[in-house]
Design an enzyme around this catalytic site. Structure first.
Site, short mmCIF file in Angstrom:
data_model
loop_
_atom_site.label_atom_id
_atom_site.label_comp_id
_atom_site.label_asym_id
_atom_site.label_seq_id
_atom_site.Cartn_x
_atom_site.Cartn_y
_atom_site.Cartn_z
N ASP A 299 0.85 -1.21 0.00
CA ASP A 299 0.00 0.00 0.00
C ASP A 299 0.87 1.24 0.00
OD1 ASP A 299 -1.94 -1.92 0.40
OD2 ASP A 299 -2.14 -1.52 2.54
C1 26A Z 1 -12.09 -6.75 0.97
N1 26A Z 1 -10.85 -6.94 1.68
C2 26A Z 1 -10.48 -8.29 1.95
C3 26A Z 1 -10.07 -5.84 2.05
C4 26A Z 1 -8.88 -5.97 2.79
C5 26A Z 1 -8.14 -4.79 3.05
N2 26A Z 1 -8.52 -3.59 2.62
C6 26A Z 1 -9.67 -3.54 1.94
N3 26A Z 1 -10.44 -4.62 1.66
N4 26A Z 1 -8.20 -7.00 3.36
C7 26A Z 1 -7.10 -6.49 3.94
N5 26A Z 1 -7.06 -5.16 3.76
C8 26A Z 1 -6.06 -4.19 4.22
O1 26A Z 1 -4.83 -4.44 3.64
C9 26A Z 1 -3.89 -3.68 4.38
C10 26A Z 1 -2.50 -4.19 4.16
O2 26A Z 1 -2.17 -4.17 2.83
C11 26A Z 1 -5.80 -4.25 5.72
O3 26A Z 1 -6.72 -3.44 6.41
C12 26A Z 1 -4.35 -3.74 5.83
O4 26A Z 1 -4.30 -2.45 6.38
#
Ligand code: 26A
Length: 344
Positions: A299
């Protein structure tokens, strides 16, 4: 040329609060989680959040992949450069998110659902791996009504670039398409992250519908491989996959598509539409003792990269900005950036 306009970058996805802890094999096994993955929580996973808080000394950290990217881009840009959209509840977790974003100088415009709790993501760290299990909650209720609200739509029209986290394909593809269309008709860059292997695997249809609008597509090696598998590319070679992504059909022919694939400590691979050569950018190693955890590194890369795009910097520099910000984030706990601010 640097513009003095505000909120030049608009981002969309799922605001989540991360419940992050250092875990172990037994914990992964208990919930049937892979060491390095991102999934949507099923019934059997729902007790992991209490488990992490009660038994693993979990920390509450602002998360949501594209919200991390938005905070990261804002970190590198002048004040009031980035605005972020997504769905949240009206609760303690939302207050923590708002506070973290405020401190980072990121403007958030949440679709607030007073009846549904803010989404949460259980993050289990084992070594350099992170396993994420998301209960989307209110983030799952983002809708076109919010995007089309006159005050929000004004932000869309004002923006000069868009960043969409691929995780949003599980939520509201029509909102993604609205931004994609706005980008193409106004010749503004549209940047998309593949987000996780399960997106190209299980959300292929909405992903493919948006593909002709991608000016930049960002992913890591496992996402690239999942894309290659689900699209029958017949290769595992990251450079080949990047090339294929760069050369998919494109709506806005005024911009050549760029595909950027990160590979942890291995070089970042960049392919440009119509160009034969695929470039590699080595990453600067971080001494082991300085690594906190790699959650959010991707990210952060996207955040630095987007900051470069918004400022109209050359591609080489955008990649370097992404690598620089990822390096800073890895030294922090979770998807965070050091304060006081460091300058690029
Ligand atoms: C729909 N999903 C599975 C998700 C996520 C996500 N952010 C949005 N949608 N699953 C994990 N994360 C985020 O990824 C970040 C690390 O790359 C987590 O909240 C974490 O901060």
């Amino acid at each position: 040329m640097t513009s003095t306009k505000e909120y030049r970058l608009l981002c969309l996805e799922n605001p989540l609060l991360d419940i992050q802890a250092f875990g172990n094999e037994a914990l992964l096994e208990k919930y049937g989680l892979k060491a390095n993955d991102a999934i949507l929580a099923e019934e059997k996973h729902l007790s992991i959040y209490e488990d992490l808080l009660n038994n693993y000394d979990a920390k509450l950290i602002a998360g949501g992949a594209a919200q991390n990217t938005a905070r990261g881009a804002q970190y590198m840009l002048p004040p009031n450069s980035v605005v972020y959209l997504g769905g949240a509840g009206d609760d303690k977790y939302a207050a923590i998110l708002r506070d973290a974003c405020k401190q980072a100088g990121l403007r958030v415009e949440y679709r607030v659902d007073p009846k549904i709790p803010t989404g949460r993501c259980g993050v289990v760290i084992t070594g350099h791996n992170r396993s994420m299990c998301t209960d989307l909650g209110a983030a799952n209720h983002y809708d076109l009504d919010h995007l089309k609200r006159p005050d929000i739509w004004a932000l869309v029209e004002n923006a000069e670039a868009f960043y969409v986290g691929g995780y949003h394909f599980t939520v509201c593809p029509p909102a993604i398409m609205e931004l994609a269309n706005q980008a193409a008709t106004k010749n503004k860059p549209f940047i998309l992250s593949l987000s996780a292997p399960f997106i190209p695997q299980f959300f292929k249809e909405p992903l493919d519908a948006s593909a002709p609008y991608w000016d930049y597509v960002i992913g890591n090696e496992t996402e690239a491989e999942a894309y290659a598998n689900s699209h029958g590319l017949g290769t595992k070679d990251v450079k080949e996959i990047a090339k294929a992504l760069a050369n998919l059909p494109k709506v806005n022919t005024q911009r050549k598509r760029v595909a950027v694939i990160t590979q942890g400590t291995e070089p970042t691979v960049v392919a440009v539409q119509g160009e034969d050569e695929v470039k590699e950018y080595p990453v600067h190693e971080i001494p082991k003792e300085e690594i906190n955890d790699t959650n959010g590194a991707g990210d952060a890369f996207a955040g630095g990269f987007c900051a470069g795009i918004v400022e109209g910097r050359p591609l080489d520099e955008c990649v370097d900005m992404g690598q620089w910000l990822a390096r800073l984030s890895i030294k922090e706990l979770g998807p965070s950036y050091p304060f006081p601010k460091q300058t690029y």
